[in-house]
Design an enzyme around this catalytic site. Structure first.
Site, PDB file in Angstrom:
ATOM      1  N   ASP A  58       0.850  -1.182   0.000  1.00  0.00           N
ATOM      2  CA  ASP A  58       0.000   0.000   0.000  1.00  0.00           C
ATOM      3  C   ASP A  58       0.889   1.235   0.000  1.00  0.00           C
ATOM      4  O   ASP A  58       1.912   1.269   0.690  1.00  0.00           O
ATOM      5  CB  ASP A  58      -0.901   0.018   1.241  1.00  0.00           C
ATOM      6  CG  ASP A  58      -1.990  -1.044   1.190  1.00  0.00           C
ATOM      7  OD1 ASP A  58      -2.372  -1.454   0.083  1.00  0.00           O
ATOM      8  OD2 ASP A  58      -2.459  -1.455   2.261  1.00  0.00           O
ATOM      9  N   ASP A  74      -7.068  -1.720  -4.215  1.00  0.00           N
ATOM     10  CA  ASP A  74      -8.113  -1.426  -3.224  1.00  0.00           C
ATOM     11  C   ASP A  74      -9.197  -0.541  -3.821  1.00  0.00           C
ATOM     12  O   ASP A  74     -10.391  -0.750  -3.583  1.00  0.00           O
ATOM     13  CB  ASP A  74      -7.513  -0.761  -1.992  1.00  0.00           C
ATOM     14  CG  ASP A  74      -6.507  -1.637  -1.268  1.00  0.00           C
ATOM     15  OD1 ASP A  74      -6.597  -2.883  -1.388  1.00  0.00           O
ATOM     16  OD2 ASP A  74      -5.626  -1.081  -0.597  1.00  0.00           O
TER      17      ASP A  74
END
Length: 152
Positions: free
Chosen positions: A113, A132
Site C-alpha cells: 500500500d 483497493d
C-alpha cells in the site's frame, strides 16, 4: 466475458505497474514517505499483512484462498447474468483488483500500500493502493448494475 477479462487484465496491469513504479522505481520502499500533492496526496509505504485496518494479519494463505474463491464466485455470477456490459466491466475491475493484492501476498507476504490522502486538518494514518480502489469501484458497480437489463 471478453469485457470482464479485459477490464480485469487492465486493472491488474495498472495496479502492478503502479506498485512497481512507486515502490521500486521511485524507491518508496526505502524512503518510506514521499510528498506528492500535500496534504491531499502523499505516498506512505505500508505492508498490509491483513485486510482493512490490519485485521486477520496472521492469515496470509487464508486471505489468498478467500480472494481467489470470491473472484471465482464473482466471475461465475457475472457470467450467469448474461451479457450485461457494465456488470461485466465491474466484475472484471473487482477481480483484477483482488488478483493484484493476491500477487502481492504471494510475492511479498503482504499487500503493498502506498497511496495516502488527507484533507482539511485531518491526517489519514492509513495507506491503500490501486487494487483497493478497484475492489471498491467494482463492488459498487456490481451492486449498481446487477439489476440492469441485458444488452445486445
Amino acid at each position: 466475458m471478453k469485457r470482464m477479462f479485459t477490464a480485469g487484465f487492465l486493472t491488474l496491469l495498472l495496479d502492478q505497474l503502479s506498485k512497481q513504479y512507486v515502490v521500486e522505481w521511485l524507491n518508496l520502499k526505502t524512503l518510506g514517505v514521499m510528498e506528492v500533492f500535500p496534504p491531499y496526496l502523499n505516498f506512505h509505504m505500508a505492508y498490509n499483512t491483513g485486510i482493512n485496518f490490519g485485521l486477520l494479519s496472521t492469515s496470509r494463505w487464508l486471505l489468498i484462498a478467500l480472494a481467489l474463491v470470491i473472484s471465482a464466485w464473482v466471475a461465475w455470477w457475472v457470467r450467469s447474468e448474461g451479457d450485461k456490459r457494465w456488470m461485466q466491466i465491474s466484475g472484471g475491475i473487482l477481480i483484477g483488483g483482488a488478483l493484484g493484492n493476491v500477487i502481492d501476498r504471494v510475492i511479498y507476504g503482504a499487500v503493498l500500500d502506498f497511496l495516502n490522502m488527507s484533507c482539511c486538518g485531518w491526517e489519514n494514518p492509513y495507506s491503500f493502493n490501486v487494487a483497493d480502489i478497484a475492489i471498491f469501484i467494482g463492488a459498487f458497480g456490481l451492486i449498481l448494475f446487477s439489476g440492469e437489463k441485458k444488452t445486445a
